[in-house]
Design a protein around this motif. Structure first.
Motif, PDB file in Angstrom:
ATOM      1  N   ASP A 130     -16.008 -15.949  23.330  1.00 15.75           N
ATOM      2  CA  ASP A 130     -17.052 -16.888  23.746  1.00 15.75           C
ATOM      3  C   ASP A 130     -16.560 -18.319  23.712  1.00 15.75           C
ATOM      4  O   ASP A 130     -17.034 -19.176  24.442  1.00 15.75           O
ATOM      5  CB  ASP A 130     -18.272 -16.784  22.819  1.00 15.75           C
ATOM      6  CG  ASP A 130     -18.976 -15.459  23.024  1.00 15.75           C
ATOM      7  OD1 ASP A 130     -18.775 -14.859  24.100  1.00 15.75           O
ATOM      8  OD2 ASP A 130     -19.697 -15.017  22.105  1.00 15.75           O
ATOM      9  N   ARG A 131     -15.621 -18.562  22.801  1.00 15.25           N
ATOM     10  CA  ARG A 131     -15.092 -19.917  22.692  1.00 15.25           C
ATOM     11  C   ARG A 131     -13.612 -19.827  22.328  1.00 15.25           C
ATOM     12  O   ARG A 131     -13.232 -18.985  21.526  1.00 15.25           O
ATOM     13  CB  ARG A 131     -15.878 -20.689  21.630  1.00 15.25           C
ATOM     14  CG  ARG A 131     -15.599 -22.143  21.644  1.00 15.25           C
ATOM     15  CD  ARG A 131     -16.728 -23.035  21.181  1.00 15.25           C
ATOM     16  NE  ARG A 131     -16.138 -24.363  20.868  1.00 15.25           N
ATOM     17  CZ  ARG A 131     -15.998 -25.330  21.756  1.00 15.25           C
ATOM     18  NH1 ARG A 131     -16.401 -25.185  22.974  1.00 15.25           N
ATOM     19  NH2 ARG A 131     -15.445 -26.481  21.406  1.00 15.25           N
ATOM     20  N   TRP A 132     -12.802 -20.674  22.940  1.00 19.19           N
ATOM     21  CA  TRP A 132     -11.356 -20.581  22.743  1.00 19.19           C
ATOM     22  C   TRP A 132     -10.838 -21.530  21.670  1.00 19.19           C
ATOM     23  O   TRP A 132      -9.620 -21.636  21.482  1.00 19.19           O
ATOM     24  CB  TRP A 132     -10.629 -20.887  24.065  1.00 19.19           C
ATOM     25  CG  TRP A 132     -10.969 -19.914  25.176  1.00 19.19           C
ATOM     26  CD1 TRP A 132     -11.377 -18.625  25.029  1.00 19.19           C
ATOM     27  CD2 TRP A 132     -10.933 -20.161  26.583  1.00 19.19           C
ATOM     28  NE1 TRP A 132     -11.591 -18.051  26.264  1.00 19.19           N
ATOM     29  CE2 TRP A 132     -11.330 -18.968  27.234  1.00 19.19           C
ATOM     30  CE3 TRP A 132     -10.593 -21.267  27.367  1.00 19.19           C
ATOM     31  CZ2 TRP A 132     -11.396 -18.854  28.630  1.00 19.19           C
ATOM     32  CZ3 TRP A 132     -10.658 -21.155  28.747  1.00 19.19           C
ATOM     33  CH2 TRP A 132     -11.056 -19.961  29.365  1.00 19.19           C
ATOM     34  N   SER A 133     -11.735 -22.272  21.029  1.00 18.65           N
ATOM     35  CA  SER A 133     -11.248 -23.195  19.993  1.00 18.65           C
ATOM     36  C   SER A 133     -12.164 -23.134  18.787  1.00 18.65           C
ATOM     37  O   SER A 133     -13.337 -22.731  18.884  1.00 18.65           O
ATOM     38  CB  SER A 133     -11.224 -24.630  20.527  1.00 18.65           C
ATOM     39  OG  SER A 133     -12.530 -25.045  20.834  1.00 18.65           O
ATOM     40  N   ARG A 134     -11.592 -23.521  17.677  1.00 17.28           N
ATOM     41  CA  ARG A 134     -12.386 -23.662  16.454  1.00 17.28           C
ATOM     42  C   ARG A 134     -11.729 -24.791  15.662  1.00 17.28           C
ATOM     43  O   ARG A 134     -10.545 -24.671  15.286  1.00 17.28           O
ATOM     44  CB  ARG A 134     -12.365 -22.342  15.674  1.00 17.28           C
ATOM     45  CG  ARG A 134     -13.325 -22.319  14.510  1.00 17.28           C
ATOM     46  CD  ARG A 134     -13.508 -20.921  13.964  1.00 17.28           C
ATOM     47  NE  ARG A 134     -14.352 -20.070  14.805  1.00 17.28           N
ATOM     48  CZ  ARG A 134     -14.656 -18.808  14.524  1.00 17.28           C
ATOM     49  NH1 ARG A 134     -14.182 -18.247  13.421  1.00 17.28           N
ATOM     50  NH2 ARG A 134     -15.437 -18.091  15.319  1.00 17.28           N
ATOM     51  N   GLY A 135     -12.467 -25.876  15.455  1.00 19.52           N
ATOM     52  CA  GLY A 135     -11.891 -27.020  14.725  1.00 19.52           C
ATOM     53  C   GLY A 135     -10.642 -27.543  15.418  1.00 19.52           C
ATOM     54  O   GLY A 135     -10.663 -27.888  16.596  1.00 19.52           O
ATOM     55  N   ARG A 136      -9.529 -27.502  14.697  1.00 16.78           N
ATOM     56  CA  ARG A 136      -8.262 -28.024  15.225  1.00 16.78           C
ATOM     57  C   ARG A 136      -7.348 -26.926  15.761  1.00 16.78           C
ATOM     58  O   ARG A 136      -6.136 -27.121  15.881  1.00 16.78           O
ATOM     59  CB  ARG A 136      -7.541 -28.824  14.124  1.00 16.78           C
ATOM     60  CG  ARG A 136      -8.248 -30.085  13.758  1.00 16.78           C
ATOM     61  CD  ARG A 136      -7.520 -30.901  12.719  1.00 16.78           C
ATOM     62  NE  ARG A 136      -8.151 -32.211  12.622  1.00 16.78           N
ATOM     63  CZ  ARG A 136      -7.818 -33.257  13.370  1.00 16.78           C
ATOM     64  NH1 ARG A 136      -6.839 -33.174  14.233  1.00 16.78           N
ATOM     65  NH2 ARG A 136      -8.475 -34.406  13.223  1.00 16.78           N
ATOM     66  N   VAL A 137      -7.927 -25.774  16.013  1.00 17.85           N
ATOM     67  CA  VAL A 137      -7.135 -24.642  16.509  1.00 17.85           C
ATOM     68  C   VAL A 137      -7.653 -24.255  17.887  1.00 17.85           C
ATOM     69  O   VAL A 137      -8.863 -24.099  18.083  1.00 17.85           O
ATOM     70  CB  VAL A 137      -7.261 -23.431  15.560  1.00 17.85           C
ATOM     71  CG1 VAL A 137      -6.406 -22.275  16.061  1.00 17.85           C
ATOM     72  CG2 VAL A 137      -6.882 -23.827  14.134  1.00 17.85           C
ATOM     73  N   VAL A 138      -6.737 -24.097  18.838  1.00 17.51           N
ATOM     74  CA  VAL A 138      -7.160 -23.727  20.192  1.00 17.51           C
ATOM     75  C   VAL A 138      -6.236 -22.629  20.716  1.00 17.51           C
ATOM     76  O   VAL A 138      -5.034 -22.620  20.437  1.00 17.51           O
ATOM     77  CB  VAL A 138      -7.169 -24.985  21.119  1.00 17.51           C
ATOM     78  CG1 VAL A 138      -5.779 -25.603  21.260  1.00 17.51           C
ATOM     79  CG2 VAL A 138      -7.741 -24.658  22.490  1.00 17.51           C
ATOM     80  N   LEU A 139      -6.825 -21.689  21.449  1.00 20.07           N
ATOM     81  CA  LEU A 139      -6.046 -20.575  22.008  1.00 20.07           C
ATOM     82  C   LEU A 139      -5.717 -20.868  23.470  1.00 20.07           C
ATOM     83  O   LEU A 139      -6.496 -21.504  24.178  1.00 20.07           O
ATOM     84  CB  LEU A 139      -6.842 -19.269  21.903  1.00 20.07           C
ATOM     85  CG  LEU A 139      -7.212 -18.838  20.499  1.00 20.07           C
ATOM     86  CD1 LEU A 139      -8.108 -17.590  20.534  1.00 20.07           C
ATOM     87  CD2 LEU A 139      -5.956 -18.562  19.650  1.00 20.07           C
ATOM     88  N   LEU A 140      -4.582 -20.298  23.899  1.00 20.01           N
ATOM     89  CA  LEU A 140      -4.092 -20.550  25.259  1.00 20.01           C
ATOM     90  C   LEU A 140      -3.416 -19.287  25.797  1.00 20.01           C
ATOM     91  O   LEU A 140      -2.808 -18.527  25.036  1.00 20.01           O
ATOM     92  CB  LEU A 140      -3.076 -21.708  25.198  1.00 20.01           C
ATOM     93  CG  LEU A 140      -2.311 -22.025  26.483  1.00 20.01           C
ATOM     94  CD1 LEU A 140      -3.248 -22.574  27.558  1.00 20.01           C
ATOM     95  CD2 LEU A 140      -1.196 -23.046  26.202  1.00 20.01           C
ATOM     96  N   GLY A 141      -3.480 -19.077  27.103  1.00 17.39           N
ATOM     97  CA  GLY A 141      -2.779 -17.942  27.719  1.00 17.39           C
ATOM     98  C   GLY A 141      -3.430 -16.621  27.327  1.00 17.39           C
ATOM     99  O   GLY A 141      -4.639 -16.544  27.078  1.00 17.39           O
ATOM    100  N   ASP A 142      -2.619 -15.567  27.271  1.00 19.00           N
ATOM    101  CA  ASP A 142      -3.166 -14.238  26.983  1.00 19.00           C
ATOM    102  C   ASP A 142      -3.940 -14.192  25.667  1.00 19.00           C
ATOM    103  O   ASP A 142      -4.862 -13.400  25.511  1.00 19.00           O
ATOM    104  CB  ASP A 142      -2.030 -13.192  26.922  1.00 19.00           C
ATOM    105  CG  ASP A 142      -1.608 -12.732  28.316  1.00 19.00           C
ATOM    106  OD1 ASP A 142      -2.170 -13.240  29.304  1.00 19.00           O
ATOM    107  OD2 ASP A 142      -0.725 -11.864  28.400  1.00 19.00           O
ATOM    108  N   ALA A 143      -3.561 -14.999  24.696  1.00 18.87           N
ATOM    109  CA  ALA A 143      -4.261 -15.014  23.408  1.00 18.87           C
ATOM    110  C   ALA A 143      -5.736 -15.336  23.599  1.00 18.87           C
ATOM    111  O   ALA A 143      -6.609 -14.796  22.925  1.00 18.87           O
ATOM    112  CB  ALA A 143      -3.620 -16.046  22.473  1.00 18.87           C
ATOM    113  N   ALA A 144      -6.027 -16.199  24.579  1.00 19.06           N
ATOM    114  CA  ALA A 144      -7.410 -16.638  24.818  1.00 19.06           C
ATOM    115  C   ALA A 144      -8.088 -15.820  25.899  1.00 19.06           C
ATOM    116  O   ALA A 144      -9.251 -15.449  25.765  1.00 19.06           O
ATOM    117  CB  ALA A 144      -7.415 -18.113  25.241  1.00 19.06           C
TER     118      ALA A 144
END
Ligand SMILES: Cc1cc2nc3c(=O)[nH]c(=O)nc-3n(C[C@H](O)[C@H](O)[C@H](O)COP(=O)(O)OP(=O)(O)OC[C@H]3O[C@@H](n4cnc5c(N)ncnc54)[C@H](O)[C@@H]3O)c2cc1C
Length: 370
Positions: A276-290
């Motif tokens: 539902d969301r690709w980030s939390r605080g100072r952490v963000v996901l990118l590419g296949d991880a997200a």
């Protein structure tokens, strides 16, 4: 700003280049002992070509094309004795026509080569603990090292450790599409006159694709989720041997022989990732991880490159407001991701029909080209 990127594949390398070009102090940590170069040719298309141009690598990519423009836009479907019984289009309806096909190894080398010496690479290590303290992310590594960063980018693929540590267990976010795929380089004698050939029995297909520089083989098979170690190649080889133990005909025996010797075999589940969301605080996901669209979509690589560019651009213009940057990154990327994730079941059913009836219906729909 100091940024840690977990994963040195397409998403991680593109992000390292884009963030460092905008003045960030970047460290990339990769679990493998070096860059991972195996895999089949992949497509860079649409807006990813513009990103490549901005990165200054578009001409180099063009110089490394596999020559797909000269190849047929279909794979010959063959029966157990190699007779052509169909011709399966290799493009999906949603594909843009400006496709540039390149070996994954070349793309990885070119992306890596575009990164300046100011980016630090750490191989053979992995994040193990993450604590977001509000003004920084404190990271503990498997090696025992520790680090403090202002931003953590999880670009560590469909089995992302970042996602697991920060967002929760993989099974919450990864949807197995009922298929595994394995890719390997083949000896030249299995080459197939510059064309691609596909042989199917119910729930099992094999593919041989011949390129000027090398020949690639593929196994794709229906299977429920199997528990195996993602880092243990021998277990992955065994999954394929088990799946094809009863399959005879065409060049299956030669492909299985090649698999025994293969040094670059790569296997994974065809999966999509939905959060539902690709980030939390100072952490963000990118590419296949997200947002993995899966192997069937042909869009994982372009999305990773575009996502890296959008994320770095939003970060650079957010004046420290990470929430705003991550929100805009999602706003831009979500529609693209949705389009890529749609249409995948149809592609799966074309490549690996589940029954003889479905195989025959497919072959009738796309008759042979001789
Ligand atoms: C070796 C390999 C071969 C591939 N072959 C194909 C193919 O033939 N066809 C296809 O469609 N797609 C293939 N893919 C997937 C394809 O690269 C991606 O779908 C797409 O390019 C998006 O890339 P990504 O960087 O998000 O993820 P990925 O390319 O999956 O890269 C993730 C990276 O993170 C690293 N990593 C994983 N866990 C950790 C950790 N805990 N800490 C640090 N690093 C970690 C991995 O080693 C990898 O380098 C392959 C991926 C890999 C890694």
């Amino acid at each position: 700003m100091s940024i840690l990127i977990s994963g040195a594949s397409v998403a991680g390398l593109a992000a390292a280049q884009r963030f460092s070009a905008r003045g960030a102090e970047v460290t990339v940590v990769e679990r493998a002992p070096g860059l991972r170069r195996s895999g089949a040719p992949i497509d860079v298309r649409g807006a990813a070509l513009d990103v490549a141009a901005d990165m200054g690598i578009r001409d180099t990519l063009v110089g490394h094309e596999t020559g797909s423009a000269q190849r047929s836009a279909f794979a010959h479907i063959v029966d157990e004795i190699g007779e052509k019984v169909g011709a399966l289009p290799t493009e999906l309806p949603q594909d843009s026509p400006d496709d540039l096909e390149i070996f994954r190894s070349d793309l990885i080398d070119i992306l890596h080569g575009s990164i300046g010496p100011d980016v630090t690479f750490v191989y053979g290590d992995s994040i193990q603990e993450v604590a977001d303290t509000g003004d920084a992310v404190e990271v503990g590594f498997a090696s025992g090292r520790a680090g403090r960063y202002e931003l953590l980018v999880g670009a560590d693929g469909i089995h992302s450790a970042t996602r697991r540590l920060v967002f929760g267990p993989e099974e919450r976010y990864r949807r197995h599409l009922g298929v595994y795929y394995g890719i390997l380089s083949l000896p030249a004698e299995l080459g197939a006159d510059g064309e691609s050939y596909l042989y199917s029995v119910p729930g099992r297909s094999v593919l041989i694709s011949d390129y000027a520089q090398r020949t690639m083989g593929g196994f794709t098979f229906l299977s429920p989720e199997v528990a195996y170690d993602y880092h243990d190649i021998e277990q992955q080889r065994q999954l394929v041997f088990d799946a094809y133990s009863c399959v005879r005909g065409w060049k299956v025996a030669e492909l299985l022989d090649a698999l025994k010797q293969s040094e670059d075999f790569y296997l994974d589940s065809a999966s999509q990732v939905h959060l539902d969301r690709w980030s939390r605080g100072r952490v963000v996901l990118l590419g296949d991880a997200a947002f993995a669209p899966s192997f069937f979509s042909g869009q994982g690589t372009p999305l990773a490159m575009i996502g890296a560019d959008v994320l770095a651009a939003e970060w650079a213009s957010c004046d420290g407001d990470l929430d705003q940057a991550f929100g805009r990154y999602e706003q831009t990327m979500r529609p693209r991701v949705r389009r890529a994730q749609e249409g995948v079941p149809e592609a799966r059913d074309r490549i690996i029909p589940a029954t003889w009836e479905a195989i025959e219906a497919r072959n009738r729909r796309w008759p042979p080209v001789r």
